[in-house]
Design a protein around this motif. Structure first.
Motif, PDB file in Angstrom:
ATOM      1  N   SER A  14      22.688  29.843  18.207  1.00 54.53           N
ATOM      2  CA  SER A  14      22.655  28.818  19.252  1.00 54.53           C
ATOM      3  C   SER A  14      22.035  27.529  18.733  1.00 54.53           C
ATOM      4  CB  SER A  14      21.881  29.323  20.475  1.00 54.53           C
ATOM      5  OG  SER A  14      20.512  29.514  20.165  1.00 54.53           O
ATOM      6  N   ARG A  70      29.792  22.307  25.706  1.00 51.21           N
ATOM      7  CA  ARG A  70      29.978  23.093  26.921  1.00 51.21           C
ATOM      8  C   ARG A  70      28.665  23.540  27.548  1.00 51.21           C
ATOM      9  NH1 ARG A  70      33.788  20.680  26.573  1.00 51.21           N
ATOM     10  NH2 ARG A  70      35.980  21.312  26.531  1.00 51.21           N
ATOM     11  N   ARG A  71      27.562  23.285  26.876  1.00 51.50           N
ATOM     12  CA  ARG A  71      26.238  23.552  27.428  1.00 51.50           C
ATOM     13  C   ARG A  71      25.305  22.404  27.049  1.00 51.50           C
ATOM     14  NH1 ARG A  71      25.406  28.973  28.977  1.00 51.50           N
ATOM     15  NH2 ARG A  71      27.158  30.338  28.411  1.00 51.50           N
ATOM     16  N   LYS A  73      20.861  21.149  27.243  1.00 46.66           N
ATOM     17  CA  LYS A  73      19.488  21.447  27.628  1.00 46.66           C
ATOM     18  C   LYS A  73      18.627  20.214  27.388  1.00 46.66           C
ATOM     19  CE  LYS A  73      18.219  23.582  23.184  1.00 46.66           C
ATOM     20  NZ  LYS A  73      17.607  24.768  22.551  1.00 46.66           N
ATOM     21  N   HIS A 168      18.427  24.152  31.375  1.00 47.80           N
ATOM     22  CA  HIS A 168      19.524  24.665  30.562  1.00 47.80           C
ATOM     23  C   HIS A 168      20.733  24.763  31.483  1.00 47.80           C
ATOM     24  CE1 HIS A 168      15.958  25.955  28.331  1.00 47.80           C
ATOM     25  NE2 HIS A 168      16.723  26.101  27.270  1.00 47.80           N
ATOM     26  N   ASP A 170      25.044  25.099  32.111  1.00 51.39           N
ATOM     27  CA  ASP A 170      26.357  25.516  31.621  1.00 51.39           C
ATOM     28  C   ASP A 170      27.359  24.485  32.118  1.00 51.39           C
ATOM     29  OD1 ASP A 170      28.868  26.718  31.233  1.00 51.39           O
ATOM     30  OD2 ASP A 170      28.034  28.733  31.439  1.00 51.39           O
ATOM     31  N   GLN A 212      25.358  21.737  23.258  1.00 51.09           N
ATOM     32  CA  GLN A 212      25.749  22.964  22.554  1.00 51.09           C
ATOM     33  C   GLN A 212      27.235  23.204  22.762  1.00 51.09           C
ATOM     34  OE1 GLN A 212      23.307  26.365  23.424  1.00 51.09           O
ATOM     35  NE2 GLN A 212      24.792  27.790  22.572  1.00 51.09           N
TER      36      GLN A 212
END
Length: 213
Positions: A14, A70-71, A73, A168, A170, A212
């Motif tokens: 990750s 796609r993510r 944080k 975090h 999604d 991410q």
């Protein structure tokens, strides 16, 4: 031992896939009024924000390597807050912080990368996810925006008030929930603060922003 090794590999994977978005001189401010401008302090890992009866947006284009993001944080904190507001009401939707994620389909993403912020927001193909700290709403609510119509949705992460939090999100899952379709190219990010309607003041910061794949 196997579990520990698998966990370590997952964490390592990750981290490799995550790219940091730095608050550097690649960011540009978009004002909505000649006499209304927030104070943004660019600091590499951290962006300081002060909004004193003002509103404006700081934004940046993302490199191609982040278009598949796609993510996301980040950490954020609010030291001085606007009061709770109705974020669906035009002209009364003050908030401490908004983080915009701007998506475009492949057919228009390349040609739109040289566009200014206002042009991007008015592009009929753009879709904007806005994660908010502010308002009189519950965490997790998805709200229509009073300015973007079908092009934008607001997702509440923190209600009005002070404090700090690590987020975090999604992006893909939230995009599907907000727009009932799959996200395409993540071409830009913006940060805003809005205190002009309530004539109050915000002191806040955003730091450690990562995308991410």
């Amino acid at each position: 031992m196997r579990f520990i090794l698998a966990l370590a590999l997952t964490i390592s994977s990750s981290l490799v896939c995550a790219e940091q978005v730095y608050f550097d001189d690649g960011w540009r401010e978009q004002k909505f009024s000649l006499f209304s401008s927030n104070d943004f302090l660019l600091g590499g890992h951290t962006l300081g924000v002060r909004s004193n009866k003002t509103v404006s947006v700081l934004w940046t284009r993302l490199p191609l390597s982040m278009w598949g993001g796609r993510r996301a944080k980040w950490d954020w904190a609010v030291e001085l807050s606007v009061p709770p507001t109705d974020l669906t009401k035009k002209g009364g939707d003050d908030r401490n912080l908004s983080i915009y994620f701007l998506f475009l389909p492949e057919k228009t993403a390349q040609e739109a990368t040289s566009s200014g912020f206002k042009s991007l927001l008015s592009n009929p193909d753009v879709r904007v996810l806005m994660y908010l700290w502010g308002g009189d709403h519950s965490r997790g609510q998805v709200l229509p925006t009073p300015y973007l119509g079908v092009r934008g949705r607001s997702l509440i992460l923190q209600g009005a008030g002070v404090g700090s939090a690590a987020e975090h999100v999604d992006l893909a899952k939230d995009f599907r929930r907000a727009f009932a379709s799959e996200p395409q190219n993540l071409v830009g990010i913006a940060v805003s603060s809005d205190s002009d309607d309530t004539e109050t003041e915000v002191i806040a910061r955003v730091s450690n922003l990562y995308i991410q794949l």
